[in-house]
Design a protein around this motif. Structure first.
Motif, PDB file in Angstrom:
ATOM      1  N   ARG A  59      -6.391  12.705  -4.580  1.00 20.72           N
ATOM      2  CA  ARG A  59      -6.423  13.440  -5.855  1.00 20.72           C
ATOM      3  C   ARG A  59      -6.051  12.461  -6.958  1.00 20.72           C
ATOM      4  O   ARG A  59      -5.457  11.405  -6.707  1.00 20.72           O
ATOM      5  N   SER A  60      -6.406  12.796  -8.152  1.00 17.14           N
ATOM      6  CA  SER A  60      -6.133  11.923  -9.286  1.00 17.14           C
ATOM      7  C   SER A  60      -4.629  11.784  -9.505  1.00 17.14           C
ATOM      8  O   SER A  60      -3.880  12.753  -9.377  1.00 17.14           O
ATOM      9  N   LEU A  61      -4.207  10.575  -9.814  1.00 17.52           N
ATOM     10  CA  LEU A  61      -2.796  10.298 -10.058  1.00 17.52           C
ATOM     11  C   LEU A  61      -2.599   9.895 -11.511  1.00 17.52           C
ATOM     12  O   LEU A  61      -3.535   9.453 -12.169  1.00 17.52           O
ATOM     13  N   ALA A  62      -1.360  10.006 -11.981  1.00 17.21           N
ATOM     14  CA  ALA A  62      -1.036   9.527 -13.321  1.00 17.21           C
ATOM     15  C   ALA A  62      -1.331   8.026 -13.378  1.00 17.21           C
ATOM     16  O   ALA A  62      -1.132   7.305 -12.410  1.00 17.21           O
ATOM     17  N   LYS A  63      -1.809   7.563 -14.498  1.00 10.81           N
ATOM     18  CA  LYS A  63      -2.128   6.139 -14.662  1.00 10.81           C
ATOM     19  C   LYS A  63      -0.848   5.314 -14.670  1.00 10.81           C
ATOM     20  O   LYS A  63       0.159   5.720 -15.227  1.00 10.81           O
ATOM     21  N   LEU A  98      -2.034   2.206  -4.805  1.00  9.25           N
ATOM     22  CA  LEU A  98      -1.769   3.603  -4.484  1.00  9.25           C
ATOM     23  C   LEU A  98      -3.075   4.216  -3.989  1.00  9.25           C
ATOM     24  O   LEU A  98      -4.113   4.042  -4.622  1.00  9.25           O
ATOM     25  N   VAL A  99      -3.025   4.918  -2.867  1.00  6.81           N
ATOM     26  CA  VAL A  99      -4.216   5.573  -2.326  1.00  6.81           C
ATOM     27  C   VAL A  99      -3.912   7.056  -2.201  1.00  6.81           C
ATOM     28  O   VAL A  99      -2.900   7.445  -1.622  1.00  6.81           O
ATOM     29  N   TRP A 143       0.858  -1.183   0.000  1.00  2.00           N
ATOM     30  CA  TRP A 143       0.000   0.000   0.000  1.00  2.00           C
ATOM     31  C   TRP A 143       0.892   1.231   0.000  1.00  2.00           C
ATOM     32  O   TRP A 143       1.849   1.294   0.769  1.00  2.00           O
ATOM     33  N   ILE A 144       0.560   2.201  -0.847  1.00  2.00           N
ATOM     34  CA  ILE A 144       1.341   3.440  -0.903  1.00  2.00           C
ATOM     35  C   ILE A 144       0.439   4.611  -0.537  1.00  2.00           C
ATOM     36  O   ILE A 144      -0.594   4.833  -1.171  1.00  2.00           O
ATOM     37  N   THR A 203      -5.174   1.840  -8.343  1.00  2.00           N
ATOM     38  CA  THR A 203      -5.184   3.196  -7.809  1.00  2.00           C
ATOM     39  C   THR A 203      -6.548   3.468  -7.202  1.00  2.00           C
ATOM     40  O   THR A 203      -7.567   3.263  -7.858  1.00  2.00           O
ATOM     41  N   ILE A 204      -6.568   3.926  -5.970  1.00  2.00           N
ATOM     42  CA  ILE A 204      -7.800   4.286  -5.270  1.00  2.00           C
ATOM     43  C   ILE A 204      -7.746   5.784  -5.014  1.00  2.00           C
ATOM     44  O   ILE A 204      -6.800   6.277  -4.396  1.00  2.00           O
ATOM     45  N   VAL A 205      -8.754   6.508  -5.491  1.00  3.36           N
ATOM     46  CA  VAL A 205      -8.871   7.931  -5.202  1.00  3.36           C
ATOM     47  C   VAL A 205     -10.012   8.087  -4.208  1.00  3.36           C
ATOM     48  O   VAL A 205     -11.161   7.742  -4.505  1.00  3.36           O
ATOM     49  N   VAL A 206      -9.686   8.571  -3.026  1.00  2.13           N
ATOM     50  CA  VAL A 206     -10.667   8.751  -1.962  1.00  2.13           C
ATOM     51  C   VAL A 206     -11.142  10.198  -1.955  1.00  2.13           C
ATOM     52  O   VAL A 206     -10.560  11.058  -2.617  1.00  2.13           O
ATOM     53  N   ALA A 207     -12.174  10.471  -1.184  1.00  2.00           N
ATOM     54  CA  ALA A 207     -12.694  11.828  -1.062  1.00  2.00           C
ATOM     55  C   ALA A 207     -11.624  12.744  -0.474  1.00  2.00           C
ATOM     56  O   ALA A 207     -10.750  12.304   0.278  1.00  2.00           O
TER      57      ALA A 207
END
Length: 151
Positions: free
Chosen positions: A35-39, A31-32, A4-5, A47-51
């Protein structure tokens, strides 16, 4: 086992090392971030983007990481939560958080925060990420992952 990062502030060089290790050892990686991360290509990378919000990514990682997983984070309170669950947490500069060291790390973090809040010290934050930090992380990660996989 899963890596987990805590990706919001993780240096790019550390992420690249982790992607290579994930592929080489066939260990899933997540990756958590809030904000949006590069693919990132690869069947083992999620990739998990949380609130957006204070500690939302940390809460997600703490809730979902298992004791057999590795969490890479510079966030000392998150590392403390992982260590308390019996998990492994590694700083992006290659320092392993442990039951023996986490209390001291939390106390130092709180002291420095208080000193900054009262104006007794200016600035703050870690020194710029260096090649030495990168190499120390790569070495610590390799050793730790092999030890974890042997279990």
């Amino acid at each position: 086992m899963k890596i987990w990062i805590d990706a919001d502030a993780c240096p790019r060089a550390v992420k690249e090392i982790l992607f290579r290790a994930s592929t080489r050892l066939r260990v899933p990686l997540c990756l958590v971030a809030n904000r949006s991360l590069a693919k990132h290509a690869g069947p083992l990378v999620e990739t998990i983007v949380v609130a957006d919000g204070f500690d939302v990514a940390d809460d997600y990682i703490a809730e979902h990481a298992a004791p057999t997983d590795l969490v890479v984070t510079a966030d000392v309170p998150l590392a403390a939560r992982i260590v308390a669950k019996g998990g492994m947490a590694l700083d992006p500069r290659g320092e392993l958080y442990s039951e023996e060291s986490i209390g001291e790390r939390l106390a130092m973090r709180d002291l420095l925060s208080e000193l900054r809040d009262t104006g007794m010290i200016q600035g703050g934050g870690p020194a710029p990420f260096s090649m030495t930090d990168r190499n120390r992380f790569a070495s610590a990660l390799d050793s730790l992952l092999h030890r974890m996989l042997r279990r």
